[in-house]
Design an enzyme around this catalytic site. Structure first.
Site, PDB file in Angstrom:
ATOM      1  N   ASP A 204       0.861  -1.183   0.000  1.00 42.39           N
ATOM      2  CA  ASP A 204       0.000   0.000   0.000  1.00 42.39           C
ATOM      3  C   ASP A 204       0.895   1.230   0.000  1.00 42.39           C
ATOM      4  O   ASP A 204       2.117   1.101  -0.068  1.00 42.39           O
ATOM      5  CB  ASP A 204      -0.932   0.001   1.225  1.00 42.39           C
ATOM      6  CG  ASP A 204      -0.178   0.225   2.541  1.00 42.39           C
ATOM      7  OD1 ASP A 204       1.073   0.302   2.521  1.00 42.39           O
ATOM      8  OD2 ASP A 204      -0.841   0.329   3.583  1.00 42.39           O
ATOM      9  N   ASP A 206       1.436   4.781   2.341  1.00 39.77           N
ATOM     10  CA  ASP A 206       1.054   5.388   3.622  1.00 39.77           C
ATOM     11  C   ASP A 206       1.438   6.861   3.650  1.00 39.77           C
ATOM     12  O   ASP A 206       2.584   7.205   3.355  1.00 39.77           O
ATOM     13  CB  ASP A 206       1.777   4.662   4.765  1.00 39.77           C
ATOM     14  CG  ASP A 206       1.565   3.163   4.737  1.00 39.77           C
ATOM     15  OD1 ASP A 206       0.480   2.714   5.141  1.00 39.77           O
ATOM     16  OD2 ASP A 206       2.481   2.435   4.282  1.00 39.77           O
ATOM     17  N   ASP A 328      -3.266   4.422   2.732  1.00 35.24           N
ATOM     18  CA  ASP A 328      -3.604   4.786   4.113  1.00 35.24           C
ATOM     19  C   ASP A 328      -3.294   6.255   4.336  1.00 35.24           C
ATOM     20  O   ASP A 328      -2.180   6.700   4.069  1.00 35.24           O
ATOM     21  CB  ASP A 328      -2.748   3.972   5.107  1.00 35.24           C
ATOM     22  CG  ASP A 328      -3.287   2.570   5.345  1.00 35.24           C
ATOM     23  OD1 ASP A 328      -4.492   2.353   5.104  1.00 35.24           O
ATOM     24  OD2 ASP A 328      -2.509   1.712   5.776  1.00 35.24           O
TER      25      ASP A 328
HETATM   26  P1  GTP Z   1       4.162  -2.499   3.005  1.00 32.27           P
HETATM   27  O1  GTP Z   1       2.986  -1.597   2.999  1.00 32.27           O
HETATM   28  O2  GTP Z   1       3.783  -3.933   2.931  1.00 32.27           O
HETATM   29  O3  GTP Z   1       5.178  -2.136   1.983  1.00 32.27           O
HETATM   30  O4  GTP Z   1       4.924  -2.345   4.402  1.00 32.27           O
HETATM   31  P2  GTP Z   1       4.775  -1.197   5.474  1.00 32.27           P
HETATM   32  O5  GTP Z   1       5.948  -1.255   6.359  1.00 32.27           O
HETATM   33  O6  GTP Z   1       4.481   0.119   4.821  1.00 32.27           O
HETATM   34  O7  GTP Z   1       3.531  -1.707   6.311  1.00 32.27           O
HETATM   35  P3  GTP Z   1       2.119  -1.039   6.635  1.00 32.27           P
HETATM   36  O8  GTP Z   1       1.626  -0.189   5.532  1.00 32.27           O
HETATM   37  O9  GTP Z   1       1.228  -2.162   7.059  1.00 32.27           O
HETATM   38  O10 GTP Z   1       2.380  -0.176   7.911  1.00 32.27           O
HETATM   39  C1  GTP Z   1       3.245   0.945   7.937  1.00 32.27           C
HETATM   40  C2  GTP Z   1       3.533   1.338   9.340  1.00 32.27           C
HETATM   41  O11 GTP Z   1       2.357   1.806   9.959  1.00 32.27           O
HETATM   42  C3  GTP Z   1       4.040   0.172  10.187  1.00 32.27           C
HETATM   43  O12 GTP Z   1       5.086   0.624  10.996  1.00 32.27           O
HETATM   44  C4  GTP Z   1       2.887  -0.175  11.070  1.00 32.27           C
HETATM   45  O13 GTP Z   1       3.320  -0.602  12.326  1.00 32.27           O
HETATM   46  C5  GTP Z   1       2.156   1.134  11.164  1.00 32.27           C
HETATM   47  N1  GTP Z   1       0.727   0.918  11.340  1.00 32.27           N
HETATM   48  C6  GTP Z   1      -0.130   0.257  10.538  1.00 32.27           C
HETATM   49  N2  GTP Z   1      -1.368   0.265  11.064  1.00 32.27           N
HETATM   50  C7  GTP Z   1      -1.280   0.954  12.216  1.00 32.27           C
HETATM   51  C8  GTP Z   1      -2.213   1.341  13.215  1.00 32.27           C
HETATM   52  O14 GTP Z   1      -3.398   1.019  13.173  1.00 32.27           O
HETATM   53  N3  GTP Z   1      -1.725   2.105  14.222  1.00 32.27           N
HETATM   54  C9  GTP Z   1      -0.419   2.488  14.294  1.00 32.27           C
HETATM   55  N4  GTP Z   1       0.013   3.230  15.308  1.00 32.27           N
HETATM   56  N5  GTP Z   1       0.470   2.133  13.388  1.00 32.27           N
HETATM   57  C10 GTP Z   1       0.052   1.381  12.366  1.00 32.27           C
HETATM   58 MN    MN Z   2       2.694   0.418   3.747  1.00 30.75          MN
HETATM   59 MN    MN Z   3      -0.429   0.833   5.577  1.00 30.00          MN
END
Ligand code: GTP
Ligand code: MN
Ligand code: MN
Length: 404
Positions: A204, A206, A328
């Protein structure tokens, strides 16, 4: 055999947040095996086992060279009996028998397919499997009621399981920046998650949004979402409101690690770049079955029909001028921005280890909102990630080295 004297020994800190973990992994054969077992444990709601395998995988990722012998691992933290057994198997046989049998298992395959649907977690997938649903075809014909997220997830299944590239993340970043600028001038957008850590692809994209004037960011998310929605950029969105209560002298302590920001889980409709675009735009939207169903083709069996239908879907997909991408969005007040950036940059294990370090080693509570010192009974304010690492007594680790 390699003699012990020839073998390079490693010295590695036990918390992932004390280590520098780049994307340069010298032991992917081992970390792939351990990560798959971690994933399998998580899919089966065995969180303890999941974390143990994640920690072992993260430790192997942090090693500066390729491991060739078990004796190199002596004295290393984070490696339990089970993980060591898996590593030994891979070193001696090239593969882990447990990993291979997991990959082949009907349950694992079904859990992967079903949780690959946006909005479907391990618990829902498990329930469906117990009702005999192992794949999308069976799900579609099962009469199961799907919620809005799951319907959208099923509809855009292939797109959402296709990795997002950095170029796509940047294109979406520009759209988000434009939306934010239009609804509140001076707002700032930061790319977080895996792309901030330098990953080339992700599941995704972020983003964290803030405004330099505290309080201006209140109510920003619905406006941004409305802007995006009115211009047709969103295929799905679910916005959750900020539930983080402010008290007189600072933010209230979060009840858990779950954060309380205004947050939007969305699916973007991203128009493909020129290089990916079809050369005959007039044909893009009305590809008919006849284009793949040539007159000389005979359709005798269900299997042939299925094959043709698959070809048709692939043809149609290759002509599509847009794709679905998970995005996100999070809005943070400027006073919490440093904590939010740190908390949303990841990796997940790095974050988990930061919080464990704070609690166990420093008697502090870290969240994506704040850092509370339980000894001094006060909040520690910070305007940068560097300050937060300093409060925690940790050497600063830049995002590109948080790939634990
Ligand atoms: P990919 O998207 O798979 O490339 O990996 P990513 O590291 O970007 O993972 P992800 O998008 O799932 O999450 C990004 C960061 O946001 C991570 O450090 C998660 O711990 C954090 N995160 C995701 N959901 C939540 C949440 O509901 N609350 C908080 N505080 N952090 C979150
Ligand atoms: Mn991500
Ligand atoms: Mn995410």
């Amino acid at each position: 055999q390699i003699s012990e004297a020839e073998v390079a020994l490693f010295s590695v800190s036990s918390y992932a947040c004390q280590r520098r973990t780049t994307l340069d992994n010298h032991n992917s054969n081992l970390t792939d095996a351990l990560s798959l077992l971690a994933e399998n444990a998580e899919l089966n709601n065995e969180d303890g086992r999941g974390v143990a395998f994640r920690r072992a995988a993260a430790l192997m990722k942090a090693l500066p060279t390729q491991v060739i012998s078990m004796s190199q691992l002596r004295g290393l933290p984070c490696l339990g009996e089970h993980s060591l057994r898996v590593i030994k198997d891979v070193l001696e046989n090239g593969v882990s028998s447990e990993v291979e049998s997991t990959k082949q298992s009907k349950r694992y395959k079904a859990l992967k397919i079903l949780t690959g649907i946006f909005g479907v977690g391990a618990k829902t997938a498990d329930r469906w499997i117990r009702e005999g649903i192992y794949n999308l075809e069976q799900l579609r014909h099962s009469g199961q009621t799907l919620n809005r997220a799951q319907k959208s997830g099923l509809e855009h299944y292939d797109d959402l399981n296709e990795p997002v590239t950095k170029a796509e993340a940047d294109a979406i970043g520009e759209i988000v920046q434009k939306a934010v600028d239009s609804v509140l001038t001076g707002s700032q957008v930061a790319l977080t998650g895996g792309f901030r850590r330098g990953k080339l692809t992700g599941h995704d994209v972020d983003f964290l949004i803030t405004h330099p004037e505290e309080g201006k960011e209140v109510g920003l998310m619905p406006k941004v979402v409305a802007w995006l929605e009115s211009r047709g950029f969103l295929l799905y969105q679910k916005t959750t409101r900020n539930s983080y209560l402010e008290s007189k002298d600072g933010p209230a302590r979060p009840a858990s690690n779950m954060d309380r920001f205004e947050r939007c889980f969305s699916i973007f409709k991203l128009t493909k770049g020129k290089e990916q675009e079809s050369t005959q735009p007039e044909e893009q939207n009305d590809l008919k079955t006849k284009d793949v169903l040539r007159p000389h083709m005979q359709v005798d069996t269900d299997q042939q029909l299925c094959e043709l239908s698959k070809n048709y879907q692939m043809e149609a997909a290759s002509h599509k001028i847009w794709r679905a991408v998970r995005v996100d969005l999070v809005v943070s007040p400027i006073s919490q921005f440093a904590f939010a950036v740190l908390g949303w940059t990841g990796s997940k294990l790095f974050e988990r280890e930061l919080r464990r370090w704070a609690g166990h080693e420093k008697n502090m509570s870290l969240s994506s909102h704040a850092l509370f010192d339980n000894t001094q009974n006060k909040y520690l304010r910070a305007t940068s990630e560097e300050e937060i690492f300093a409060y925690l007594g940790l050497e600063y680790i830049p995002p590109s080295e948080r790939n634990a």
